[in-house]
Design a protein around this motif. Structure first.
Motif, PDB file in Angstrom:
ATOM      1  N   THR A  55       0.829  -1.205   0.000  1.00 25.29           N
ATOM      2  CA  THR A  55       0.000   0.000   0.000  1.00 25.29           C
ATOM      3  C   THR A  55       0.865   1.258   0.000  1.00 25.29           C
ATOM      4  N   ALA A  56       1.914   1.271   0.814  1.00 27.48           N
ATOM      5  CA  ALA A  56       2.799   2.433   0.874  1.00 27.48           C
ATOM      6  C   ALA A  56       3.517   2.644  -0.452  1.00 27.48           C
ATOM      7  N   LEU A  57       3.964   1.572  -1.093  1.00 23.98           N
ATOM      8  CA  LEU A  57       4.643   1.693  -2.376  1.00 23.98           C
ATOM      9  C   LEU A  57       3.720   2.286  -3.437  1.00 23.98           C
ATOM     10  N   VAL A  58       2.487   1.816  -3.479  1.00 19.81           N
ATOM     11  CA  VAL A  58       1.545   2.306  -4.485  1.00 19.81           C
ATOM     12  C   VAL A  58       1.183   3.765  -4.213  1.00 19.81           C
ATOM     13  N   ALA A  59       1.007   4.123  -2.945  1.00 19.34           N
ATOM     14  CA  ALA A  59       0.688   5.513  -2.609  1.00 19.34           C
ATOM     15  C   ALA A  59       1.793   6.459  -3.079  1.00 19.34           C
ATOM     16  N   GLU A  60       3.043   6.051  -2.950  1.00 20.21           N
ATOM     17  CA  GLU A  60       4.134   6.917  -3.369  1.00 20.21           C
ATOM     18  C   GLU A  60       4.281   6.918  -4.887  1.00 20.21           C
ATOM     19  N   ALA A  61       4.021   5.793  -5.514  1.00 14.73           N
ATOM     20  CA  ALA A  61       4.009   5.784  -6.983  1.00 14.73           C
ATOM     21  C   ALA A  61       2.976   6.762  -7.512  1.00 14.73           C
ATOM     22  N   ALA A  62       1.810   6.788  -6.876  1.00 15.88           N
ATOM     23  CA  ALA A  62       0.691   7.611  -7.350  1.00 15.88           C
ATOM     24  C   ALA A  62       0.857   9.083  -7.035  1.00 15.88           C
ATOM     25  N   ALA A  63       1.929   9.472  -6.361  1.00 15.71           N
ATOM     26  CA  ALA A  63       2.213  10.894  -6.144  1.00 15.71           C
ATOM     27  C   ALA A  63       2.833  11.540  -7.380  1.00 15.71           C
ATOM     28  N   ALA A  64       2.988  10.777  -8.439  1.00 14.68           N
ATOM     29  CA  ALA A  64       3.617  11.280  -9.660  1.00 14.68           C
ATOM     30  C   ALA A  64       2.730  12.294 -10.373  1.00 14.68           C
ATOM     31  N   PRO A  65       3.327  13.147 -11.189  1.00 10.94           N
ATOM     32  CA  PRO A  65       2.529  14.071 -12.007  1.00 10.94           C
ATOM     33  C   PRO A  65       1.937  13.349 -13.208  1.00 10.94           C
ATOM     34  N   SER A  66       0.812  13.842 -13.672  1.00  5.15           N
ATOM     35  CA  SER A  66       0.202  13.343 -14.904  1.00  5.15           C
ATOM     36  C   SER A  66      -0.563  14.484 -15.541  1.00  5.15           C
ATOM     37  N   MET A  67      -0.829  14.364 -16.810  1.00  4.09           N
ATOM     38  CA  MET A  67      -1.504  15.439 -17.526  1.00  4.09           C
ATOM     39  C   MET A  67      -2.849  15.726 -16.878  1.00  4.09           C
ATOM     40  N   HIS A  68      -3.056  16.992 -16.502  1.00  5.45           N
ATOM     41  CA  HIS A  68      -4.278  17.443 -15.833  1.00  5.45           C
ATOM     42  C   HIS A  68      -4.571  16.633 -14.571  1.00  5.45           C
ATOM     43  N   ASN A  69      -3.525  16.019 -13.993  1.00  6.49           N
ATOM     44  CA  ASN A  69      -3.675  15.213 -12.777  1.00  6.49           C
ATOM     45  C   ASN A  69      -4.779  14.160 -12.928  1.00  6.49           C
ATOM     46  N   ALA A  70      -4.824  13.560 -14.109  1.00  8.50           N
ATOM     47  CA  ALA A  70      -5.841  12.531 -14.365  1.00  8.50           C
ATOM     48  C   ALA A  70      -5.501  11.204 -13.685  1.00  8.50           C
TER      49      ALA A  70
END
Length: 331
Positions: A12-27
């Motif tokens: 869970t912690a690994l995925v949460a930090e992966a998902a802190a990445a930028p993406s176009m329009h924060n989609a």
């Protein structure tokens, strides 16, 4: 080599930090699947979050997912794991973008220290749509950022005065084309959050992250408000000197885009550790006819994947993220 299964808290912690990445329009166009027996985290594209007008070929989707993949590698190294990554492992499953096997270091490869040192920047990095100082980056910092891109198989070219002017012209051209196309703002309006929606959003760009309106200056900052009123937004004069760098790859297509996304995030995290403010602009690169003109004029080669704005200024606010339970499944 992988041994006992990973516990749920670690995953869970690994995925949460992966998902802190930028993406176009924060989609946040990603999903993760934990294969318990194989001790693998799969990164998958979430095609419900595509942008038909702005990203019809899914290049930006792959860039964002590449950034999330890099964060996953950094978080794994910080945890004491060795991330072993395979890009596009199944030609028959194009939504499967990467397999990341999470090995223990005992008896195998060491934990990559170069990744682990970047970990503090994952949560510190935020897109800044505020004015930057008219202050140039020291050459030693430019070298660090170029080397960061090269580590991931990409090239980072800092735009000189003539190239920066060209990039600004391309952004203005893209903005003008959007003004003439009634449907051009569909994707942006879908992914912006105004009023009360901004306070409860889990994705998209909330109004508090729009930054001030531009009174003057030469920064290529996309105006997420458009013609819509935003209370208490204010306006500012932006920098006169455009602090821009072009991230390019040798080659194009899904694998190159994933590598570019990893390189982009590595550059952003290094910049964050150096106390620099950053933002991304892909506006001109969303138009195939303009993208070719954005490449490094010195070499005339490479495929431009992203324009980065890097300088001295305030960091932007944190933007919302989807709960891990919404993006992680276990098999």
């Amino acid at each position: 080599m992988a041994s006992s299964p990973l516990d749920d808290r670690t995953v869970t912690a690994l995925v949460a930090e992966a998902a802190a990445a930028p993406s176009m329009h924060n989609a946040q166009p990603w999903r993760f699947r934990h294969l318990v027996v194989r001790r693998v985290l799969q990164l998958r594209a979430d095609l419900s979050r595509t942008m038909p007008r702005s990203d019809p070929h899914l290049r930006a989707l792959h860039l964002g997912c590449g950034a999330a993949l890099f964060n996953l590698r950094v978080a794994a190294a910080h945890t004491g794991l060795v991330p072993v990554t395979a890009l596009l492992p199944d030609p028959d499953d194009p939504e499967l973008l990467a397999d990341v096997r999470l090995d223990d270091p005992a008896g195998g490869s060491p934990v990559p220290a170069g990744l682990a040192r970047l970990h503090p920047a994952i949560r510190q990095r935020h897109t800044s749509r505020h004015p930057f100082a008219d202050k140039d980056l020291p050459e030693e910092l430019r070298t660090v950022l170029r080397d960061a891109a090269a580590e991931e198989g990409a090239q980072l070219h800092f735009a000189g005065a003539w190239h920066a002017e060209t990039l600004l012209d391309l952004v203005r051209d893209a903005e003008s084309r959007d003004d003439l196309d009634p449907g051009a703002r569909e994707d942006l309006e879908r992914w912006t959050r105004l009023g009360a929606d901004a306070d409860v959003a889990v994705d998209g760009v909330p109004e508090y992250a729009f930054g001030p309106g531009r009174l003057g200056g030469r920064a290529p900052v996309r105006d997420f408000a458009g013609r819509r009123p935003v209370a208490d937004r204010g306006s500012s004069v932006f920098e006169q000197v455009a602090h821009l760098a072009v991230l390019s790859t040798r080659g194009d297509g899904p694998e190159a885009w994933l590598r570019a996304g990893q390189a982009m995030e590595r550059v952003l995290l290094e910049a964050t550790l150096a106390d620099l403010a950053t933002s991304l602009t892909s506006h001109a690169l969303e138009k195939p006819g303009l993208r070719l003109l954005a490449r490094d004029p010195a070499s005339g080669t490479g495929d431009a994947q992203m324009v980065l704005r890097i300088g001295y200024g305030p960091r932007g606010p944190a933007t919302p993220r989807r709960p891990v339970r919404d993006i992680l499944e276990t098999e």
